[in-house]
Write a protein that holds these residues in place. Sequence first.
Motif, PDB file in Angstrom:
ATOM      1  N   ASN A   2       3.301   8.245   9.446  1.00 28.17           N
ATOM      2  CA  ASN A   2       2.494   8.486   8.516  1.00 28.17           C
ATOM      3  C   ASN A   2       1.289   7.516   8.676  1.00 28.17           C
ATOM      4  O   ASN A   2       1.026   6.608   9.127  1.00 28.17           O
ATOM      5  N   LEU A   5      -1.561   3.565   4.058  1.00 26.60           N
ATOM      6  CA  LEU A   5      -1.819   3.786   2.692  1.00 26.60           C
ATOM      7  C   LEU A   5      -2.967   2.656   2.464  1.00 26.60           C
ATOM      8  O   LEU A   5      -4.011   2.830   1.991  1.00 26.60           O
ATOM      9  N   ARG A  29       2.456   1.526   5.372  1.00 27.40           N
ATOM     10  CA  ARG A  29       2.662   2.745   5.503  1.00 27.40           C
ATOM     11  C   ARG A  29       3.469   3.203   4.378  1.00 27.40           C
ATOM     12  O   ARG A  29       4.211   2.317   3.594  1.00 27.40           O
ATOM     13  N   PRO A  30       3.298   4.506   3.905  1.00 27.46           N
ATOM     14  CA  PRO A  30       3.995   4.877   2.628  1.00 27.46           C
ATOM     15  C   PRO A  30       5.430   4.514   2.796  1.00 27.46           C
ATOM     16  O   PRO A  30       6.335   4.775   3.655  1.00 27.46           O
ATOM     17  N   GLY A  31       6.024   3.968   1.628  1.00 27.40           N
ATOM     18  CA  GLY A  31       7.717   3.398   1.371  1.00 27.40           C
ATOM     19  C   GLY A  31       7.758   2.253   2.098  1.00 27.40           C
ATOM     20  O   GLY A  31       8.876   1.645   1.828  1.00 27.40           O
ATOM     21  N   GLU A  32       6.818   1.680   2.589  1.00 28.92           N
ATOM     22  CA  GLU A  32       7.154   0.186   3.377  1.00 28.92           C
ATOM     23  C   GLU A  32       6.997  -0.850   2.277  1.00 28.92           C
ATOM     24  O   GLU A  32       6.239  -0.796   1.341  1.00 28.92           O
ATOM     25  N   LEU A  65      -5.971   4.223   0.968  1.00 29.46           N
ATOM     26  CA  LEU A  65      -6.125   6.033   0.943  1.00 29.46           C
ATOM     27  C   LEU A  65      -7.170   6.533   1.882  1.00 29.46           C
ATOM     28  O   LEU A  65      -7.882   7.502   1.306  1.00 29.46           O
ATOM     29  N   LYS A 157       0.338   3.281  -6.159  1.00 30.27           N
ATOM     30  CA  LYS A 157       0.514   3.870  -4.645  1.00 30.27           C
ATOM     31  C   LYS A 157       0.928   2.715  -4.061  1.00 30.27           C
ATOM     32  O   LYS A 157       1.491   2.875  -2.861  1.00 30.27           O
ATOM     33  N   VAL A 158       0.407   1.592  -4.226  1.00 30.03           N
ATOM     34  CA  VAL A 158       0.592   0.495  -3.403  1.00 30.03           C
ATOM     35  C   VAL A 158       0.950  -0.872  -4.603  1.00 30.03           C
ATOM     36  O   VAL A 158      -0.190  -0.973  -5.333  1.00 30.03           O
ATOM     37  N   GLY A 187      10.739   4.460  -3.338  1.00 32.52           N
ATOM     38  CA  GLY A 187       9.926   4.890  -2.557  1.00 32.52           C
ATOM     39  C   GLY A 187       8.445   4.388  -2.538  1.00 32.52           C
ATOM     40  O   GLY A 187       7.768   4.661  -1.983  1.00 32.52           O
ATOM     41  N   THR A 189       5.373   1.750  -2.364  1.00 32.39           N
ATOM     42  CA  THR A 189       5.131   0.965  -1.380  1.00 32.39           C
ATOM     43  C   THR A 189       4.689  -0.578  -1.876  1.00 32.39           C
ATOM     44  O   THR A 189       4.060  -0.411  -2.845  1.00 32.39           O
TER      45      THR A 189
END
Length: 237
Positions: A2, A5, A29-32, A65, A157-158, A187, A189
């Motif tokens: 991915n 972000l 990255r997403p979810g990290e 983004l 999102k973050v 999920g 980030t």
Amino acid sequence: MNEALLKLDKVSAFYGNLKAVDEVDLAIRPGELMCVIGPNGAGKTSLLKAISRTLTTVSGTVTFLGQPTNRASAQQLVSKGLIHVPEGRQVFAMMSVEENLRVGGYARRDQDLGSDLETVFNLFPRLRERRSQMAISLSGGEQQMLAIGRALMGRPKVLMLDEPSMGLAPVIIKEIYKEIRRLKETGITILLVEQNAKLALDVADHALIISAGRTRFAGPAEVVRRDRSAQSLIFGH
Ligand code: ATP
């Protein structure tokens, strides 16, 4: 893999002549969950401020983004989902728990906050029990939960958390970290600043260790958990 972000390329932050952050790179990255650890005065808080643009005397490039943020205001970044829970919590003392949470959703276009309130109350049942209480009457740990809950209302999102353990008793810190772990499992980030390296490394996927504004280590948290030389850098033994 991915796309990141949030990405930093050679980001520095200044207070007059003082370079508090010195050419830091990172990518999440997403979810990290990435933790930023380092001693007092290392530049951890300044790094988060440079990312959220609550500090603007910054050089280098922050990309969120896929877009550089150097012309965005802190407020615009919040609306896009880059949400910063500052050190020391800073809840609205004379507003109720629910009002504090609703303020967290104000930057969103849709005003239907009911389901988000439910989500936050499910994560932090203590906030549900105290929803009509003034924030000032909450304990330190509950205020930290409220500060995180308020950020969640903005649908991050973050999510950037600055020292969520600060000034709290060990048993409460444990509780807060249990919630951070749960948030990660949903999920979200997360970029987490902590002085308590052990706590942060336990929950993190990646670690950035800084001192005097400079990167000393960047890589999997697992490596730091195992590597004695990295540990001596952090713990000083
Ligand atoms: P701590 O864990 O103690 O909060 P930190 O790693 O978050 O430390 P920063 O607060 O980012 O570190 O501070 C980095 C450097 O910038 C320090 O030398 C600090 O004295 C300086 N500094 C921080 N805020 C300011 C400010 N508003 N004006 C001038 N210098 C500042």
